[in-house]
Design a protein around this motif. Structure first.
Motif, mmCIF file in Angstrom:
data_model
loop_
_atom_site.group_PDB
_atom_site.id
_atom_site.type_symbol
_atom_site.label_atom_id
_atom_site.label_comp_id
_atom_site.label_asym_id
_atom_site.label_seq_id
_atom_site.Cartn_x
_atom_site.Cartn_y
_atom_site.Cartn_z
ATOM 1 N N ASP A 27 0.875 -1.164 0.000
ATOM 2 C CA ASP A 27 0.000 0.000 0.000
ATOM 3 C C ASP A 27 0.915 1.218 0.000
ATOM 4 O OD1 ASP A 27 -2.020 1.789 0.198
ATOM 5 O OD2 ASP A 27 -2.530 1.341 2.280
ATOM 6 N N VAL A 28 1.025 1.863 -1.130
ATOM 7 C CA VAL A 28 2.018 2.926 -1.272
ATOM 8 C C VAL A 28 1.368 4.296 -1.100
ATOM 9 C CG1 VAL A 28 3.799 3.910 -2.758
ATOM 10 C CG2 VAL A 28 3.338 1.458 -2.847
ATOM 11 N N ASP A 29 1.860 5.037 -0.137
ATOM 12 C CA ASP A 29 1.418 6.415 0.058
ATOM 13 C C ASP A 29 2.383 7.295 -0.742
ATOM 14 O OD1 ASP A 29 1.035 8.988 0.937
ATOM 15 O OD2 ASP A 29 1.091 8.505 3.079
ATOM 16 N N VAL A 30 1.976 7.555 -1.980
ATOM 17 C CA VAL A 30 2.876 8.261 -2.900
ATOM 18 C C VAL A 30 3.133 9.686 -2.409
ATOM 19 C CG1 VAL A 30 3.117 9.114 -5.268
ATOM 20 C CG2 VAL A 30 2.155 6.843 -4.855
ATOM 21 N N VAL A 35 6.080 3.309 1.853
ATOM 22 C CA VAL A 35 5.596 2.009 1.383
ATOM 23 C C VAL A 35 5.152 1.193 2.600
ATOM 24 C CG1 VAL A 35 6.221 -0.112 0.159
ATOM 25 C CG2 VAL A 35 7.212 2.075 -0.551
ATOM 26 N N TYR A 36 3.884 0.764 2.604
ATOM 27 C CA TYR A 36 3.356 -0.059 3.697
ATOM 28 C C TYR A 36 2.981 -1.432 3.157
ATOM 29 C CZ TYR A 36 2.260 4.409 6.122
ATOM 30 O OH TYR A 36 2.309 5.637 6.719
ATOM 31 N N ARG A 37 2.785 -2.395 4.051
ATOM 32 C CA ARG A 37 2.123 -3.633 3.656
ATOM 33 C C ARG A 37 0.639 -3.313 3.455
ATOM 34 N NH1 ARG A 37 4.067 -8.238 8.012
ATOM 35 N NH2 ARG A 37 6.263 -7.627 8.103
ATOM 36 N N ALA A 38 0.031 -3.939 2.460
ATOM 37 C CA ALA A 38 -1.410 -3.721 2.277
ATOM 38 C C ALA A 38 -2.178 -4.346 3.437
ATOM 39 C CB ALA A 38 -1.873 -4.312 0.952
ATOM 40 N N ARG A 337 -6.587 -5.466 -3.665
ATOM 41 C CA ARG A 337 -5.731 -4.285 -3.691
ATOM 42 C C ARG A 337 -6.088 -3.333 -2.555
ATOM 43 N NH1 ARG A 337 -3.400 -1.609 -7.724
ATOM 44 N NH2 ARG A 337 -2.330 -2.937 -9.190
ATOM 45 N N SER A 338 -6.960 -3.755 -1.678
ATOM 46 C CA SER A 338 -7.467 -2.923 -0.585
ATOM 47 C C SER A 338 -7.700 -1.494 -1.080
ATOM 48 C CB SER A 338 -6.522 -2.929 0.626
ATOM 49 O OG SER A 338 -5.252 -2.497 0.275
ATOM 50 N N ARG A 342 -5.903 2.253 -0.371
ATOM 51 C CA ARG A 342 -4.949 2.749 -1.350
ATOM 52 C C ARG A 342 -5.333 4.145 -1.821
ATOM 53 N NH1 ARG A 342 -1.331 0.666 -4.399
ATOM 54 N NH2 ARG A 342 -1.877 -1.403 -3.718
ATOM 55 N N SER A 343 -6.621 4.298 -2.177
ATOM 56 C CA SER A 343 -6.960 5.600 -2.712
ATOM 57 C C SER A 343 -6.893 6.654 -1.616
ATOM 58 C CB SER A 343 -8.333 5.588 -3.372
ATOM 59 O OG SER A 343 -9.268 5.078 -2.466
ATOM 60 N N ALA A 344 -7.178 6.242 -0.372
ATOM 61 C CA ALA A 344 -7.099 7.230 0.704
ATOM 62 C C ALA A 344 -5.679 7.756 0.834
ATOM 63 C CB ALA A 344 -7.535 6.604 2.026
#
Ligand code: ADP
Ligand code: MG
Length: 597
Positions: A27-30, A35-38, A337-338, A342-344
């Motif tokens: 789960d990437v917070d761009v 970078v996190y685990r999903a 893809r949770s 992700r979008s949050a």
């Protein structure tokens, strides 16, 4: 520069976006470069957090996943992440059992992680620092050794322990044991090119190699004729065995590619290393061969040896499932893809909320010259004093000067560091200018707050060593200004001294170590000695800063990245002292232009 890039300043963001697309198990917070685990690990287990400059891929983001890290913070290329980012990640990965920060021993990384840990309210944080590079003589330079290859091994071993439920103190002491039991040595055959710098960090003629190189293209301890693989194996093995006894138990051999050397050569080198180790009575029971901690496209390799006790060996063999390292019983990547999360995070959601007081936006147009010092119309305070408008003019002028001198600052840093000082200062000061642009009435805000906010902006935007140090300088100076709307020479001098003392405390440094302090401290002393008229005193301060800056050329660096060079740092002017002299000049210009009114 032969690179597949768009805008150098957008490369890290682009790479993280690509990672997010390629790895649904992450789960990437761009926005925040985390970078996190999903799928976060179970409650009650210790979380592992690391991070560092980009350009070392797959480290660290590629080591996020089951059996290794819970999250990784990416900085700009070769520049450590910032405290805000580390703090956000620390809070989010905590599962109630605390968070272990895994930090490589670079001044910038250590200071940024330290500031994040100090601010991590309500989360128990333990820290381990890796410092395994034997090319840096341990005792001579107080910065100590660089953290390199052992970091990857530590993340794997302690990651497995955390997965099994070892508590925070257990993880910390295991991590320390791994850090103490490993040693590394590297060589470079070519230099990498930092995208923002646009040219190779160092020149290496055909047929030569840098011996004792780090992972940032810092020049090594010496250059030598390029050897054969067998000769290079010896260059890597001998100093490691001279530094620590590896004959008393099983050992892991990690032959790491620096980015530009193919696996074909790495395996061949590994075979030569094995032969030498066998000859020396070292029993290698595990291998890792490949590019795991790279230095952009630098050709070269490093060797890390790690003594394995039975517990470490068992954790090494435990299953791992990350983009960069994967073996054992498959822990299937999270199927979904949770989407929600992700979008949050991609839009800077809950975990990504910018810290209070941070500027909301920063112009991506880094190279656009910031507005000049001339902008503020008039002095706000009484003649001979410094008010909020003069402080604003000072910061704007400093932004203009670092932009004008960006290439010089970068080139000086390329010679004895990692070629990012110009980019760091421009990125930070552009963010400060963005903050100033948003102010409606600077007089209302006052000099203290303007300086403090400029300081927190630098801390949260720059990273590296200069972010925490320049940030602390301005924050402490601001704090020491108190409520006064106008500062006279005496108040200004004592506020600046508080700022400089803050730099010394954060950097654990003093004058004579070839740093920004060698420009700042003489400037302050000259300012104090001159007394009286502010402009006259600042003239003296600016001259003393320049003299101090020039004097760094003959100094041996004992702090910051340049200290890894030892005597080879002599003959080069310090980049931080150069930007610090610009800071003093900017103050003189701002005061001179505003007190003319
Ligand atoms: P990094 O070294 O992390 O790449 P920069 O290149 O932006 O960060 O900044 C390097 C400058 O920071 C050095 O030239 C030096 O003047 C200053 N510096 C580094 N470490 C220290 C320290 N411990 N104390 C004071 N100044 C330091
Ligand atoms: Mg640098």
């Amino acid at each position: 520069m032969q690179k597949i890039i768009d805008d150098p300043t957008d490369l890290v963001r682009g790479a993280l976006t690509g990672m997010a697309g390629a790895h649904p198990e992450l789960d990437v917070d761009v926005e925040n470069s985390i970078v996190y685990r999903a799928t976060p690990k179970e409650a009650g287990k210790v979380a592992l957090l690391s991070g560092g400059g980009s350009g070392h891929e797959p480290m660290h983001g590629g080591f996020v996943g089951h059996g290794m890290l819970d999250a990784a913070c990416a900085g700009a290329v070769f520049t450590s992440p910032v405290p805000d980012q580390i703090q956000v990640a620390t809070t989010r990965v905590d599962r109630g059992a605390g968070v272990l920060h895994i930090v490589k021993n670079y001044s910038g990384d250590v200071m940024n992680f330290e500031m994040a840990a100090e601010a991590a309210d309500g989360v128990e944080v333990a820290t381990v620092i890796t410092a395994d590079d034997v090319s840096v003589e341990d005792s001579t330079y107080s910065t100590g050794r660089r953290g390199v290859g052992v970091t990857v091994l530590l993340e794997k071993i302690v990651g497995a322990a955390a997965e099994e439920g070892l508590d925070l103190e257990g993880c910390r002491s295991l991590a320390q044991r791994v850090a103490d039991s490993g040693r590394s040595m590297g060589v470079a055959l070519t230099s990498g090119t930092v995208p923002a710098a646009g040219h190779p960090t160092f020149d290496l003629p055909e047929g030569r190699m840098e011996v004792g190189v780090g992972i940032h293209g810092e020049p090594g301890r010496r250059t030598d004729d390029l050897g054969t693989a067998t000769e290079i194996a010896r260059v890597l093995v001998e100093p490691i065995l001279a530094d620590r006894d590896f004959t008393s138990g099983p050992v892991l051999s990690f032959v790491n590619g620096m980015g530009g050397t193919p696996l074909l050569e790495l395996y061949n080198l590994s075979a030569d290393i094995d032969a030498l180790l066998e000859e020396a009575g070292v029993e290698v029971v595990r291998h890792l061969v490949g590019p795991y901690i790279t230095s952009l496209e630098m050709a070269g390799a490093s060797l890390t040896l790690l003594s394995l006790d039975p517990e470490m060996l068992r954790y090494w063999d435990a299953p791992v499932n990350t983009p960069g390292l994967r073996w054992g019983a498959a822990h299937a990547p999270a199927g979904s893809r949770s989407e929600g999360r992700r979008s949050a995070s991609a839009t800077g959601g809950a975990a990504a909320a910018p810290a209070e007081g941070r500027p909301a936006t920063v112009s991506p147009e880094r190279r656009e010259a910031p507005p000049s010092a001339a902008r503020p119309a008039a002095a706000s305070g009484a003649p001979g004093t410094v008010g909020a408008r003069t402080v604003e003019a000072w910061l704007r002028e400093f932004a203009r000067l670092v932009t004008e001198h960006e290439t010089t600052l970068t080139d000086l840093d390329a010679a004895i560091g990692d070629a990012d000082h110009g980019a760091n200062m421009v990125r930070g000061m552009n963010a400060v200018v963005a903050y100033l642009d948003e102010l409606e009435d600077v007089d209302e805000v006052g000099p203290s707050t303007v300086l403090s906010k400029a300081g927190t902006t630098l801390v949260s935007k720059v990273g590296g060593a200069s972010g925490p140090l320049y940030g602390t300088l301005l924050m402490r100076t601001g704090k020491a200004c108190g409520d006064a709307p106008d500062l006279d020479a005496t108040t200004l001098a004592s506020a600046l001294r508080a700022g400089v003392e803050g730099v010394m405390a954060r950097g654990r440094s003093e004058t004579g170590e070839k740093t920004m302090l060698d420009a700042l401290v003489p400037a302050l002393d000259a300012f104090d000695a001159a007394g009286g008229d502010l402009v006259v005193a600042l003239d003296a301060a600016a001259a003393a800063a320049e003299e101090g800056r020039d004097a760094t050329t003959d100094m041996v660096a004992s702090k910051g990245r340049a200290s890894y060079l030892g005597d080879r740092s002599v003959g080069h002017q310090d980049p931080g002292a150069t930007s610090a002299a610009l800071l003093v000049t900017a103050l003189r210009t701002a005061v001179a232009s505003t007190t003319k009114e």
